[in-house]
Design a protein around this motif. Structure first.
Motif, PDB file in Angstrom:
ATOM      1  N   LYS A  74       0.837  -1.197   0.000  1.00  0.00           N
ATOM      2  CA  LYS A  74       0.000   0.000   0.000  1.00  0.00           C
ATOM      3  C   LYS A  74       0.873   1.248   0.000  1.00  0.00           C
ATOM      4  O   LYS A  74       1.835   1.370   0.770  1.00  0.00           O
ATOM      5  CB  LYS A  74      -0.910   0.001   1.228  1.00  0.00           C
ATOM      6  N   GLY A  75       0.542   2.152  -0.904  1.00  0.00           N
ATOM      7  CA  GLY A  75       1.289   3.394  -1.005  1.00  0.00           C
ATOM      8  C   GLY A  75       2.518   3.316  -1.877  1.00  0.00           C
ATOM      9  O   GLY A  75       3.109   4.344  -2.225  1.00  0.00           O
ATOM     10  N   LYS A  76       2.926   2.101  -2.249  1.00  0.00           N
ATOM     11  CA  LYS A  76       4.080   1.930  -3.130  1.00  0.00           C
ATOM     12  C   LYS A  76       3.643   2.148  -4.583  1.00  0.00           C
ATOM     13  O   LYS A  76       2.466   2.051  -4.927  1.00  0.00           O
ATOM     14  CB  LYS A  76       4.684   0.529  -2.972  1.00  0.00           C
ATOM     15  N   THR A  77       4.638   2.401  -5.450  1.00  0.00           N
ATOM     16  CA  THR A  77       4.356   2.603  -6.878  1.00  0.00           C
ATOM     17  C   THR A  77       4.691   1.336  -7.663  1.00  0.00           C
ATOM     18  O   THR A  77       5.823   0.842  -7.589  1.00  0.00           O
ATOM     19  CB  THR A  77       5.161   3.780  -7.450  1.00  0.00           C
ATOM     20  N   LEU A  78       3.707   0.857  -8.367  1.00  0.00           N
ATOM     21  CA  LEU A  78       3.912  -0.279  -9.275  1.00  0.00           C
ATOM     22  C   LEU A  78       4.133   0.272 -10.678  1.00  0.00           C
ATOM     23  O   LEU A  78       3.271   0.973 -11.229  1.00  0.00           O
ATOM     24  CB  LEU A  78       2.703  -1.217  -9.270  1.00  0.00           C
ATOM     25  N   GLY A  79       5.283  -0.016 -11.254  1.00  0.00           N
ATOM     26  CA  GLY A  79       5.560   0.363 -12.635  1.00  0.00           C
ATOM     27  C   GLY A  79       5.227  -0.800 -13.561  1.00  0.00           C
ATOM     28  O   GLY A  79       5.645  -1.932 -13.315  1.00  0.00           O
ATOM     29  N   ILE A  80       4.458  -0.521 -14.612  1.00  0.00           N
ATOM     30  CA  ILE A  80       4.037  -1.566 -15.553  1.00  0.00           C
ATOM     31  C   ILE A  80       4.589  -1.237 -16.930  1.00  0.00           C
ATOM     32  O   ILE A  80       4.335  -0.155 -17.469  1.00  0.00           O
ATOM     33  CB  ILE A  80       2.502  -1.681 -15.624  1.00  0.00           C
ATOM     34  N   ILE A  81       5.336  -2.177 -17.493  1.00  0.00           N
ATOM     35  CA  ILE A  81       5.799  -2.037 -18.877  1.00  0.00           C
ATOM     36  C   ILE A  81       4.855  -2.854 -19.746  1.00  0.00           C
ATOM     37  O   ILE A  81       4.849  -4.083 -19.708  1.00  0.00           O
ATOM     38  CB  ILE A  81       7.248  -2.552 -19.038  1.00  0.00           C
ATOM     39  N   GLY A  82       4.025  -2.186 -20.534  1.00  0.00           N
ATOM     40  CA  GLY A  82       3.046  -2.865 -21.378  1.00  0.00           C
ATOM     41  C   GLY A  82       1.671  -2.858 -20.746  1.00  0.00           C
ATOM     42  O   GLY A  82       1.363  -3.712 -19.915  1.00  0.00           O
ATOM     43  N   LEU A  83       0.853  -1.881 -21.127  1.00  0.00           N
ATOM     44  CA  LEU A  83      -0.486  -1.761 -20.540  1.00  0.00           C
ATOM     45  C   LEU A  83      -1.525  -2.393 -21.469  1.00  0.00           C
ATOM     46  O   LEU A  83      -2.488  -1.758 -21.897  1.00  0.00           O
ATOM     47  CB  LEU A  83      -0.824  -0.294 -20.265  1.00  0.00           C
ATOM     48  N   GLY A  84      -1.294  -3.673 -21.795  1.00  0.00           N
ATOM     49  CA  GLY A  84      -2.270  -4.414 -22.596  1.00  0.00           C
ATOM     50  C   GLY A  84      -3.313  -5.048 -21.706  1.00  0.00           C
ATOM     51  O   GLY A  84      -3.605  -4.564 -20.606  1.00  0.00           O
ATOM     52  N   LYS A  85      -3.872  -6.179 -22.159  1.00  0.00           N
ATOM     53  CA  LYS A  85      -4.959  -6.812 -21.402  1.00  0.00           C
ATOM     54  C   LYS A  85      -4.505  -7.269 -20.025  1.00  0.00           C
ATOM     55  O   LYS A  85      -5.174  -7.025 -19.018  1.00  0.00           O
ATOM     56  CB  LYS A  85      -5.519  -7.984 -22.206  1.00  0.00           C
ATOM     57  N   VAL A  86      -3.348  -7.970 -19.974  1.00  0.00           N
ATOM     58  CA  VAL A  86      -2.853  -8.453 -18.680  1.00  0.00           C
ATOM     59  C   VAL A  86      -2.403  -7.278 -17.820  1.00  0.00           C
ATOM     60  O   VAL A  86      -2.749  -7.183 -16.633  1.00  0.00           O
ATOM     61  CB  VAL A  86      -1.697  -9.461 -18.867  1.00  0.00           C
ATOM     62  N   GLY A  87      -1.638  -6.368 -18.409  1.00  0.00           N
ATOM     63  CA  GLY A  87      -1.136  -5.229 -17.664  1.00  0.00           C
ATOM     64  C   GLY A  87      -2.251  -4.394 -17.057  1.00  0.00           C
ATOM     65  O   GLY A  87      -2.135  -3.897 -15.927  1.00  0.00           O
ATOM     66  N   LEU A  88      -3.358  -4.258 -17.786  1.00  0.00           N
ATOM     67  CA  LEU A  88      -4.478  -3.455 -17.297  1.00  0.00           C
ATOM     68  C   LEU A  88      -5.161  -4.123 -16.107  1.00  0.00           C
ATOM     69  O   LEU A  88      -5.545  -3.453 -15.132  1.00  0.00           O
ATOM     70  CB  LEU A  88      -5.473  -3.227 -18.433  1.00  0.00           C
ATOM     71  N   ILE A  89      -5.305  -5.451 -16.159  1.00  0.00           N
ATOM     72  CA  ILE A  89      -5.913  -6.163 -15.024  1.00  0.00           C
ATOM     73  C   ILE A  89      -5.006  -6.072 -13.805  1.00  0.00           C
ATOM     74  O   ILE A  89      -5.471  -5.852 -12.675  1.00  0.00           O
ATOM     75  CB  ILE A  89      -6.181  -7.641 -15.392  1.00  0.00           C
ATOM     76  N   VAL A  90      -3.684  -6.221 -14.009  1.00  0.00           N
ATOM     77  CA  VAL A  90      -2.732  -6.084 -12.908  1.00  0.00           C
ATOM     78  C   VAL A  90      -2.842  -4.680 -12.297  1.00  0.00           C
ATOM     79  O   VAL A  90      -2.829  -4.515 -11.066  1.00  0.00           O
ATOM     80  CB  VAL A  90      -1.295  -6.356 -13.386  1.00  0.00           C
ATOM     81  N   ALA A  91      -2.971  -3.677 -13.149  1.00  0.00           N
ATOM     82  CA  ALA A  91      -3.090  -2.296 -12.663  1.00  0.00           C
ATOM     83  C   ALA A  91      -4.317  -2.130 -11.786  1.00  0.00           C
ATOM     84  O   ALA A  91      -4.259  -1.496 -10.710  1.00  0.00           O
ATOM     85  CB  ALA A  91      -3.149  -1.329 -13.849  1.00  0.00           C
ATOM     86  N   ARG A  92      -5.432  -2.680 -12.189  1.00  0.00           N
ATOM     87  CA  ARG A  92      -6.667  -2.544 -11.411  1.00  0.00           C
ATOM     88  C   ARG A  92      -6.560  -3.281 -10.075  1.00  0.00           C
ATOM     89  O   ARG A  92      -7.039  -2.798  -9.045  1.00  0.00           O
ATOM     90  CB  ARG A  92      -7.844  -3.065 -12.233  1.00  0.00           C
ATOM     91  N   MET A  93      -5.923  -4.468 -10.105  1.00  0.00           N
ATOM     92  CA  MET A  93      -5.724  -5.203  -8.858  1.00  0.00           C
ATOM     93  C   MET A  93      -4.803  -4.419  -7.908  1.00  0.00           C
ATOM     94  O   MET A  93      -5.047  -4.354  -6.698  1.00  0.00           O
ATOM     95  CB  MET A  93      -5.111  -6.575  -9.153  1.00  0.00           C
ATOM     96  N   ALA A  94      -3.756  -3.842  -8.462  1.00  0.00           N
ATOM     97  CA  ALA A  94      -2.814  -3.074  -7.640  1.00  0.00           C
ATOM     98  C   ALA A  94      -3.495  -1.858  -7.034  1.00  0.00           C
ATOM     99  O   ALA A  94      -3.272  -1.521  -5.856  1.00  0.00           O
ATOM    100  CB  ALA A  94      -1.615  -2.654  -8.490  1.00  0.00           C
ATOM    101  N   ARG A  95      -4.329  -1.194  -7.821  1.00  0.00           N
ATOM    102  CA  ARG A  95      -5.072  -0.038  -7.283  1.00  0.00           C
ATOM    103  C   ARG A  95      -5.984  -0.478  -6.147  1.00  0.00           C
ATOM    104  O   ARG A  95      -6.164   0.245  -5.157  1.00  0.00           O
ATOM    105  CB  ARG A  95      -5.901   0.611  -8.398  1.00  0.00           C
ATOM    106  N   GLY A  96      -6.531  -1.684  -6.268  1.00  0.00           N
ATOM    107  CA  GLY A  96      -7.389  -2.213  -5.205  1.00  0.00           C
ATOM    108  C   GLY A  96      -6.636  -2.473  -3.917  1.00  0.00           C
ATOM    109  O   GLY A  96      -7.236  -2.521  -2.835  1.00  0.00           O
TER     110      GLY A  96
END
Length: 600
Positions: free
Chosen positions: A147-169
């Motif tokens: 929580k509060g950390k920054t997740l950097g994602i290389i490639g915001l495709g289908k998998v990357g977008l789901i990972v982003a939403r989970m991380a925001r959660g």
């Protein structure tokens, strides 16, 4: 029990790896499936000529040599996202469709990424091993919160977008680098889309990769890139081995530049067992969490990708359009259903042209064609499937004997190699009001530049011969209840279903002609399934041709040439193919001007 003739003609699929039985069960309803695990490369090449479909995961290497040996192969299906193990250019050249399942395991891959992220943050694998070894090392195994950390994602495709939403959660901040990502999609997911990898690396506490393995992404994270990251940050790779330089990653772990790594994929799989290799040292490193390529290894994902690719195999073997072909144009789902019957129509129009208008002996005809789409079909965004179907229909009566497969994958290459030029046009001409959609094919001689300062003296016979060679041919067609119909052949108006064996007779429209032709066929035990008489309705192959096509058809003499109202075409659907003797008999004994046999 003896095999029936139907069983003997069923297509065959080879599956050299483990696939979910749900998908294979779908295949077995209509094709034969051989599961042959553990085959060597040499054994694969030896048996592949017997198969129309090959289904693989990631272990089987589908090489150019294997594809060249696969004389009957129509589709390679990869049960997963990447196709690194398939020589796609070689498949494309041979007209072999390569399909994958781009969405069947995205949820599994995203969940595995988050599982590794949390395992790495809380030292879970190490803690589990310690406890199983009868130790109690709570102070050594203190982790960090995400929580509060920054997740950097290389490639915001289908998998990357789901990972982003989970991380925001989980309360993380998310930044991403992807030159092709949609800013609006990123904004909707509360992702900060940065302009470059150089902007992303310094801000990431955790860095995860979700890109394909390409020449441009191989070794994307090496010494220089890892050196730009925060000291003590962590790296995950659940994408493809080789994107992260294993030597550089190991060095960064040992130096403390990064404090943890989570790796699911390796440059070589299984990794080299040499204890001195970078992969072996990463696996043994206490700060590295490793799994054996489990990103897609869930029961649900395996079922999803298996069913997905098996459905596509059945569609392709049935002549339908591929929905996830990696070496064919993408067809929008909304267009797919609309296009399918017209794909069959255009293929039959091309085949009808070759069989009816060209000489089987010379195997020659026009090389320049106009395809005009009118009505609803003109609204389709991509006509690539129609172009491919036309080239297939045009060349199949000549090339089928050679076992050559023409389809959406290699149609442009085939057309180029054979000097076939196709002008595709879309028209909203009101002349199509009788049909919701109409497709018109015009075959014409190739354009030739005029000769300068050249005068020729030719005989009338030579002049007539030249004019005959330059005659345009026209075929129009439409679809009714998703079945293909031909509405015009040259000057003759008709309406018949483009299917089965046809005999097309050009004759004078005089009383008794039908009876004579029917009698001659009856003597040869040829049954007539249907008959259509097509009167000479059009003037000089021009009337009711779309305006754009008319411009290519007009010649100075058109205005004065009358319609031959006494001529007609007689189209007969018969129960079997007829030989040259029967066709010759129709011309000699039936008063027919010319005749052709067509199989559609």
């Amino acid at each position: 029990m003896e095999a029936t003739q139907e069983d003997a003609t069923r297509p065959k699929a080879l599956c050299p790896e483990k696939l979910s039985p749900d998908g294979l069960g779908l295949l077995r309803k209509s094709i034969d499936v051989d599961e042959r695990k553990g085959l060597t490369a040499e054994e694969l090449i030896e048996i592949i000529p017997a198969y129309e479909a090959l289904l693989v995961r990631s272990e089987t290497k589908v090489t150019a040599d294997l594809l060249a040996a696969a004389k009957r192969l129509k589709v390679v299906a990869r049960a997963g996202v990447g196709v690194d193990n398939v020589d796609v250019p070689a498949a494309t050249k041979l007209g072999i469709i390569v399909v994958n399942s781009p969405s069947g395991n995205i949820q599994a891959a995203a969940e595995h990424t988050v599982a590794l992220l949390l395992s790495m943050a809380r030292n879970i694998p190490d803690a589990c091993a310690s406890l199983k070894a009868a130790k109690w090392e709570r102070s050594r195994l203190v982790g960090v919160e995400v929580k509060g950390k920054t997740l950097g994602i290389i490639g915001l495709g289908k998998v990357g977008l789901i990972v982003a939403r989970m991380a925001r959660g989980m309360g993380m901040q998310v930044a991403a680098a992807d030159p092709y990502a949609s800013p609006s999609v990123a904004e909707a997911a509360n992702v900060n889309l940065v302009g470059s990898l150089g902007e992303l690396l310094p801000v990431a506490d955790f860095l995860t990769i979700h890109t394909p393995m390409l020449a441009s992404t191989k070794g994307m994270l090496s010494h220089a890139e890892i050196g730009q990251m925060k000291k003590g940050s962590r790296i995950l790779n659940v994408a493809r081995g080789g994107i992260v330089d294993e030597v550089a990653l190991l060095a960064a772990l040992e130096s403390g530049q990064i404090s943890g790594a989570a790796i699911d994929v390796f440059t070589k799989e299984p990794p080299n067992k040499d204890p001195e290799s970078a992969a072996s040292k990463l696996i043994a490193h206490p700060k590295c969490v490793c799994t054996p390529h489990l990103g897609a290894s869930t029961v649900e994902a395996q079922e999803n990708v298996s069913i997905d690719v098996c459905e596509q195999v059945l569609q392709i073997l049935a002549g339908e359009l591929p929905r996830s072909a990696v070496n064919a144009p993408i067809i929008l789902p909304a267009d797919h259903k609309t296009l399918q019957p017209f794909v069959a129509l255009v293929e039959k129009m091309g085949s009808l042209y070759t069989q009816h208008f060209t000489s089987p002996k010379e195997q020659s005809g026009r090389t320049t064609f106009d395809l005009t789409y009118e009505g609803e079909i003109s609204m389709i965004s991509s006509t690539k499937p129609l172009f491919a179907a036309f080239i297939k229909g045009l060349t199949s009566p000549i090339s089928d004997a050679e076992g050559f497969n023409v389809n959406i994958v290699n149609a442009e290459l085939v057309a180029k190699e054979r000097g076939i030029f196709v002008n595709e046009q879309k028209s909203r001409d009101p002349s199509t009001q009788a049909y919701s959609s109409l497709i018109t094919l015009v075959a014409r001689p190739p354009s030739r530049a005029p000769s300068l300062n050249r005068v020729e003296q030719v005989s009338t016979a030579d002049l007539n011969s030249r004019r005959a060679k330059e005659e345009r041919h026209i075929i129009s067609g439409y679809c009714s209840d998703r079945s293909p119909f031909i509405s015009r052949i040259d000057r003759f108006s008709t309406s018949f279903k483009a299917d089965g064996v046809l005999i097309i007779c050009h004759n004078y429209d005089s009383p008794g002609k039908i009876g004579v032709v029917g009698g001659l066929l009856g003597k040869e035990n040829v049954n007539i399934n249907f008959m259509s008489v097509a009167p000479a309705t059009y003037m000089n192959n021009e009337a009711h041709v779309p305006k754009m096509a008319q411009e290519r058809l007009r010649t100075p003499s058109d205005a004065s040439t009358p319609t031959e109202s006494t001529e007609a075409l007689m189209i007969l659907g018969v129960d079997r193919e007829v030989d040259d003797k029967v066709l010759k008999g129709l011309v000699e004994g039936g008063g027919v001007l010319s005749v052709s046999s067509v199989v559609l």
